[in-house]
Design an enzyme around this catalytic site. Structure first.
Site, PDB file in Angstrom:
ATOM      1  CD  GLU A  50      -2.461   1.899   0.486  1.00  0.00           C
ATOM      2  OE1 GLU A  50      -3.278   1.188  -0.121  1.00  0.00           O
ATOM      3  OE2 GLU A  50      -2.290   3.111   0.229  1.00  0.00           O
ATOM      4  NE  ARG A 139     -16.775   6.250   0.448  1.00  0.00           N
ATOM      5  CZ  ARG A 139     -16.464   5.615  -0.671  1.00  0.00           C
ATOM      6  NH1 ARG A 139     -15.326   4.983  -0.770  1.00  0.00           N
ATOM      7  NH2 ARG A 139     -17.283   5.615  -1.694  1.00  0.00           N
ATOM      8  NE  ARG A 227     -18.855  10.969  -1.570  1.00  0.00           N
ATOM      9  CZ  ARG A 227     -18.115   9.937  -1.228  1.00  0.00           C
ATOM     10  NH1 ARG A 227     -16.820   9.973  -1.353  1.00  0.00           N
ATOM     11  NH2 ARG A 227     -18.669   8.862  -0.731  1.00  0.00           N
ATOM     12  CG  ASP A 326     -12.863   2.512  -8.335  1.00  0.00           C
ATOM     13  OD1 ASP A 326     -13.870   1.789  -8.492  1.00  0.00           O
ATOM     14  OD2 ASP A 326     -12.928   3.670  -7.868  1.00  0.00           O
ATOM     15  CB  ALA A 339     -17.293   0.165  -2.860  1.00  0.00           C
TER      16      ALA A 339
END
Ligand code: FAD
Length: 441
Positions: A50, A139, A227, A326, A339
């Protein structure tokens, strides 16, 4: 341990196949959880690289339909149980149908001036029936739950942070791959699964390799979204009890989506800066109650909405690179299903890799091909229908525009194909295809 089995593969080697997962978002993490549950670690050894220093999600809520929630069960039953424990309960009124009203009665004419439209603000277009299974979560909370399911509660030994993939090259003698990272480190693996999102580094490397230059770059959809979070009491005071339910307003050249979830999460790490003033400028013609909702947004963020052109394949023939989530099929968010599709991908791929009985690179390549066959058409359909949905909600669909009857008919049916997937059957077909191919190796 493997939950499905393939016919025996003779070319065995003594060590497991090292599979590097690039990116630890919802896609990469659900794949790792899926492999830890479904695969034999003596055959497949997964490891996430990551780029960030820790797992994190940007944005507020995320909603999942029945297809995604069932896919969580395939990834790992514990994953689904944890999701149910944290998600908002479906409101019976949401299940029976939520009214979708029009929000405005003015639109921008071809001459750039505002003009009056046939529909009136408050006109109810249709009732959208959400499934009793459609549930929302925060999330960051969702990601935290996923991480806590990893070995040791952190994934130690299965995750390396601060590793931004920059290149993937063939390994020595053409065997496996060498992954290069921005900090100069290199890692060897038998294969790479790109889970690095819409701005993927893995996608261009794969698509160049298979001669698909056109599929590489994400394209701007022409739409953007604000958002943000609004405390539930404030939202109810502004628009009434409807704030407690998932619902939308349609309108000329814009639409508004609102859904509730348990917002006890305190961390601000996921918030990207944008201003309420900026949002209000875009909402200038909207009715007062919606403008008040915008005014109440706590630290809104603004997302330019990108999508991928269709990729010719999600893997190469040699089985060295594969794409998931994605980075394979980024779509606009108008169906709230990206998702969920990443979790579906993980369900299918982890079942496929769980079906391998021996660490044979040829069988791994066959598993990737079967995954590509299972997933490409369905996920690329989402990209198209999601883009079309925004046009529909904003009365811009050629041949439909603001014809309420046509909009109504279209809206009632358009999510069915996403929600009604028989996930178990979908996985089984992919595994059976793999078994057939493995027999020929
Ligand atoms: C406004 C909006 C609302 C949405 N709402 C919903 C919804 O309600 N329901 C739904 O199902 N979907 C929704 N989506 C879609 C959903 O957010 C995405 O489909 C999903 O987050 C994709 O997950 P991912 O893991 O594939 O990618 P990402 O979440 O982008 O994760 C990619 C990971 O890879 C890492 N990374 C990137 N580059 C590298 C590199 N070179 N090397 C190593 N690591 C790297 C990143 O740090 C990140 O951790 C929405 C999207 C938007 C924009």
């Amino acid at each position: 341990m493997s939950s499905e089995s393939t016919s025996s593969i003779n070319d065995s080697s003594s060590r497991p196949l090292n599979v590097a997962i690039i990116g630890g978002g919802i896609g990469g993490l659900s794949l790792l959880i899926g492999l830890l549950h479904n695969a034999n670690l003596n055959v497949i050894k997964p490891h996430i690289y990551e780029a960030a220093a820790k797992f994190s999600e940007i944005g507020a809520g995320v909603g999942f339909g029945p297809n995604a929630i069932e896919s969580m069960r395939v990834v790992s039953p514990e994953f689904q149980q944890r999701f149910f424990a944290m998600a908002t309960d479906a409101d019976p009124e949401v299940v029976n149908g939520v009214e979708v009203p029009v929000w405005n009665e003015m639109r921008m004419g071809m001459d750039g001036k505002s003009e009056k439209c046939p529909l009136k603000a408050g006109d109810v277009i249709t009732k959208v029936c959400f499934s009793a299974w459609k549930k929302n979560v925060h999330r960051a909370h969702f990601l935290d739950e996923m991480v806590s399911m990893l070995p040791g509660g952190t994934g130690e030994g299965f995750v390396t942070f601060g590793k931004r993939c920059t290149d993937i090259q063939d390994g020595e003698g053409g065997k496996g791959v060498v992954i290069k990272f921005a900090d100069g480190m290199e890692a060897e693996a038998d294969a790479v699964i790109g889970c690095d999102g819409v701005k993927s580094r893995v996608r261009p490397i794969l698509l160049r390799k298979i001669g698909d230059e056109e599929g590489i770059n994400p394209r701007f959809s022409g739409k953007y979204a604000y958002r943000g979070l609004i405390p539930i009491d404030e939202a109810v005071a502004t628009i009434g009890d409807v704030a407690k339910r998932s619902h939308m307003w349609y309108g000329y050249d814009g639409h508004f989506v609102c859904f509730p979830f348990d917002g006890k999460w305190e961390s601000q790490d996921w918030v990207l800066p944008a201003t309420v003033e900026e949002a209000l400028e875009d909402f200038v013609d909207w009715p007062d109650n919606i403008r008040k909702m915008v005014q109440s947004l706590q630290k809104p963020d603004k997302w330019m909405l990108f999508e991928h052109p269709p990729a010719k394949s999600y893997c190469d023939e040699a089985g060295k690179i594969c794409l998931l989530g994605d980075c394979a099929h980024a779509s606009t968010p108008h169906h709230g299903a990206g998702a969920g599709m990443a979790i579906e991908d993980s369900a299918v791929l982890s079942r496929l890799l769980g079906a391998l009985e021996q660490p044979d690179p040829r069988a791994l390549a066959a598993a990737f091909r079967s995954y590509d066959t299972a997933r490409r058409v369905r996920t690329q359909k989402l990209v198209t229908t999601s883009r079309d949905a925004a046009l529909l909600y904003e009365f811009q669909t050629p041949g439909i525009l603001d014809d309420i009857e046509k909009v109504r008919k279209n809206v009632q049916e358009r999510l069915r194909w996403i929600w009604d997937l028989d996930v178990e059957q979908h996985c089984m077909e992919a595994v059976n295809r793999l078994k057939e191919e493995v027999k020929l190796l």
